[in-house]
Scaffold this motif. Sequence first.
Motif, mmCIF file in Angstrom:
data_model
loop_
_atom_site.group_PDB
_atom_site.id
_atom_site.type_symbol
_atom_site.label_atom_id
_atom_site.label_comp_id
_atom_site.label_asym_id
_atom_site.label_seq_id
_atom_site.Cartn_x
_atom_site.Cartn_y
_atom_site.Cartn_z
ATOM 1 N N VAL A 1 0.857 -1.189 0.000
ATOM 2 C CA VAL A 1 0.000 0.000 0.000
ATOM 3 C C VAL A 1 0.892 1.237 0.000
ATOM 4 N N PHE A 2 0.580 2.197 -0.885
ATOM 5 C CA PHE A 2 1.274 3.493 -0.890
ATOM 6 C C PHE A 2 0.209 4.586 -0.931
ATOM 7 N N ALA A 3 0.289 5.507 0.018
ATOM 8 C CA ALA A 3 -0.671 6.612 0.091
ATOM 9 C C ALA A 3 0.095 7.929 0.011
ATOM 10 N N THR A 4 -0.260 8.779 -0.969
ATOM 11 C CA THR A 4 0.451 10.037 -1.183
ATOM 12 C C THR A 4 -0.530 11.113 -1.633
ATOM 13 N N ILE A 5 -0.031 12.366 -1.682
ATOM 14 C CA ILE A 5 -0.757 13.465 -2.301
ATOM 15 C C ILE A 5 0.208 14.227 -3.199
ATOM 16 N N ASP A 6 -0.341 15.012 -4.117
ATOM 17 C CA ASP A 6 0.473 15.917 -4.934
ATOM 18 C C ASP A 6 0.608 17.251 -4.202
ATOM 19 N N VAL A 7 1.838 17.676 -3.980
ATOM 20 C CA VAL A 7 2.085 18.955 -3.308
ATOM 21 C C VAL A 7 2.188 20.030 -4.381
ATOM 22 N N ASP A 8 1.050 20.604 -4.726
ATOM 23 C CA ASP A 8 0.965 21.653 -5.748
ATOM 24 C C ASP A 8 0.443 22.918 -5.073
ATOM 25 N N THR A 9 1.311 23.924 -4.940
ATOM 26 C CA THR A 9 0.917 25.138 -4.224
ATOM 27 C C THR A 9 -0.175 25.921 -4.937
ATOM 28 N N GLU A 10 -0.406 25.635 -6.219
ATOM 29 C CA GLU A 10 -1.483 26.312 -6.946
ATOM 30 C C GLU A 10 -2.843 25.696 -6.637
ATOM 31 N N HIS A 11 -2.851 24.472 -6.126
ATOM 32 C CA HIS A 11 -4.119 23.781 -5.830
ATOM 33 C C HIS A 11 -3.980 23.076 -4.480
ATOM 34 N N PRO A 12 -3.968 23.829 -3.383
ATOM 35 C CA PRO A 12 -3.722 23.222 -2.066
ATOM 36 C C PRO A 12 -4.973 22.678 -1.379
ATOM 37 N N ARG A 13 -6.172 23.024 -1.857
ATOM 38 C CA ARG A 13 -7.391 22.618 -1.162
ATOM 39 C C ARG A 13 -7.963 21.347 -1.796
ATOM 40 N N ALA A 14 -8.560 20.514 -0.923
ATOM 41 C CA ALA A 14 -9.234 19.287 -1.362
ATOM 42 C C ALA A 14 -8.327 18.455 -2.279
ATOM 43 N N VAL A 15 -7.085 18.269 -1.834
ATOM 44 C CA VAL A 15 -6.115 17.519 -2.632
ATOM 45 C C VAL A 15 -6.469 16.031 -2.593
ATOM 46 N N PRO A 16 -6.649 15.393 -3.739
ATOM 47 C CA PRO A 16 -6.980 13.959 -3.731
ATOM 48 C C PRO A 16 -5.883 13.131 -3.061
ATOM 49 N N VAL A 17 -6.314 12.115 -2.326
ATOM 50 C CA VAL A 17 -5.387 11.179 -1.693
ATOM 51 C C VAL A 17 -5.229 9.980 -2.615
ATOM 52 N N ARG A 18 -4.044 9.829 -3.191
ATOM 53 C CA ARG A 18 -3.791 8.729 -4.119
ATOM 54 C C ARG A 18 -3.340 7.500 -3.331
ATOM 55 N N VAL A 19 -4.067 6.407 -3.531
ATOM 56 C CA VAL A 19 -3.756 5.146 -2.856
ATOM 57 C C VAL A 19 -3.498 4.089 -3.917
ATOM 58 N N GLU A 20 -2.289 3.551 -3.933
ATOM 59 C CA GLU A 20 -1.938 2.470 -4.851
ATOM 60 C C GLU A 20 -1.757 1.194 -4.041
ATOM 61 N N VAL A 21 -2.494 0.142 -4.442
ATOM 62 C CA VAL A 21 -2.480 -1.102 -3.688
ATOM 63 C C VAL A 21 -2.138 -2.274 -4.597
ATOM 64 N N THR A 22 -1.571 -3.296 -3.987
ATOM 65 C CA THR A 22 -1.412 -4.603 -4.622
ATOM 66 C C THR A 22 -2.194 -5.583 -3.768
ATOM 67 N N GLU A 23 -3.206 -6.199 -4.355
ATOM 68 C CA GLU A 23 -4.119 -7.025 -3.579
ATOM 69 C C GLU A 23 -3.517 -8.386 -3.241
ATOM 70 N N SER A 24 -3.967 -8.916 -2.118
ATOM 71 C CA SER A 24 -3.654 -10.298 -1.752
ATOM 72 C C SER A 24 -4.724 -11.223 -2.316
ATOM 73 N N GLU A 25 -4.381 -12.517 -2.425
ATOM 74 C CA GLU A 25 -5.355 -13.479 -2.916
ATOM 75 C C GLU A 25 -6.501 -13.626 -1.920
ATOM 76 N N ARG A 26 -7.689 -13.968 -2.440
ATOM 77 C CA ARG A 26 -8.831 -14.164 -1.550
ATOM 78 C C ARG A 26 -8.636 -15.384 -0.663
ATOM 79 N N ARG A 27 -8.054 -16.432 -1.193
ATOM 80 C CA ARG A 27 -7.802 -17.646 -0.416
ATOM 81 C C ARG A 27 -6.344 -18.053 -0.616
#
Length: 574
Positions: free
Chosen positions: A239-265
């Motif tokens: 799991v990696f969770a980050t945001i873009d640090v853009d001083t022109e758009h500091p409000r309501a910055v989307p939280v980007r979450v990149e995941v690699t899933e585990s098997e169900r079983r």
Amino acid sequence: MVLAPINVWAQAAGYAVQLRGAGDFAALLDRHLEIRRHASDVDMTQEELQRLMGAGEKQVRDLLATEGHFSARVESKLFTENGRYVVRYDIEPGPATVVENVDLRFIGELAEGPHADARRIERLKRQWRLDPGERFRQADWEVSKNALLADLINRGYPAAKITQSQARIDPEKRRAQLTVNVDTGPLFTFGQLQVKGLKRYSHERIQTLNPIQAGEPYSQDKLTELQSRLQDSGYFRTVFATIDVDTEHPRAVPVRVEVTESERRRLGLGIGFSTDAGPRAQIKWMDREFLAHDWRLESELRVDRKTRIAGADVYFPQREEGWFRGWYPSIGTHLERSDVEGEKINKARTDLRFASPDKQDEDVWGLSYLTDRQYLPNDYVNNRQALIVSYTYTRRRVDSLLNPRRGHVWSVEAGGGPRGFFNQANIGRVTARANWLVPLDRRWHALLRGQVGKVIGAGRELVPADLLFRTGGDQSVRGYAYNSLGVLQNGAVVGGLVEAVASAELVYRITPTWGVAVFRDSGNAADSWRDLQFKHGTGIGARWRSPIGPVNIDLAYGHATRQARLHFSVGYGF
């Protein structure tokens, strides 16, 4: 002039280096002087030695300046002694320079506009680490600036930067004037989650684990908590969770979450070995959609030289309402048969738990039913059971749970149950344990470990074995066999009503991944504090920072048994 005693004698094949009058700075100089590093060069010429000796005077002054001594006097001399060249530096560090004034200036949204926060600015000034009146040190100066910036970056202002920093030194008055200008930039706020990598699981599964509220100020701790919750859920390998640090758009910055899933079983087969229990074989089965619900089943069958274990735990989603709202419930049942130091036990245990989502300050409430049948020599058989309510608080402050280098983990647990249908007597139990990792310098660090516990209100003949105390083994008191320290009964070692363990370990890092250790462990279990007699173990060991955690190989001498014992373990006993 009377010279101070020699406090470093650095001798090598080619020549020797003496530092006289360096005082507390001898180790610093000896570690960084270039002339010291070349002392064993076999092709060293006298001309090169004289060049290094002259350069060394400036290096000594520069190094002392980093410690606040800007008016140091240094003289070097080259002579022979017993047919060998000797370079001697006569050093007078002189008085230290102290901080006279600190001027912290802020611009940006923290200092002006609708989000200005004068109270936080004042708090940042109070937390500044290099105060007036203290000795000026370059290391403290850098640490202070970094701590100031980290506070802003981690909470609300990830674009913050130091636009100017200056330390004006007056060598004659031995005073330092410090100025730091900080541009906090705009206040950043969180927006919605943007998830990448989902194939098997729904977006809602991540959203239920999300501690971040859209619109709240940015917090690195919240991002870390989101990442930790997703990884701990068992549904994702990475799991990696980050945001873009853009001083022109500091409000309501989307939280980007990149995941690699585990098997169900997943079916896992494994074999292993430990010096506590010998060879081990295990089978693990995991079902992340147990009974077609959003439940996670983890079951295990494990066999080693001393124990046979079969058990299963079911983990449920975070509660959205009612008692323990936001917490994670789970239930588990385990059967175990053990044969340790003459005591044979058949155990059964069922636990209902509610765990808080915060792993740094974790709370766990539990309800446990325990029953066992104890077999001792001379045909002694004893049946015991208990119904216990417990509460555990764990505080984790380490830089890495897998491979920590610094920090501490400590926990306290209290539980009990009244006399009644399940309990033959009032039973209470209290334990506390702590681990502390302390870096001493670049190569040395210490590990301190301790544990105490006590059962209250009932004798051990009425208390199930899982609530009693035994010690000895790889991550307890080294130098003794696994759980071999406790109370003697009918020729066997059984659990006692009190326990105390303490350990101190000193590790020297030969390389970033390999080290050597010396340690001293002490501990035992008994029926009362008066009967508790510490058993001691002393030894040496090898340390490897492996990808799966610290690997420890120890040779320990048990002072009570007068025998040496080899121990092998992975990780720390947190």
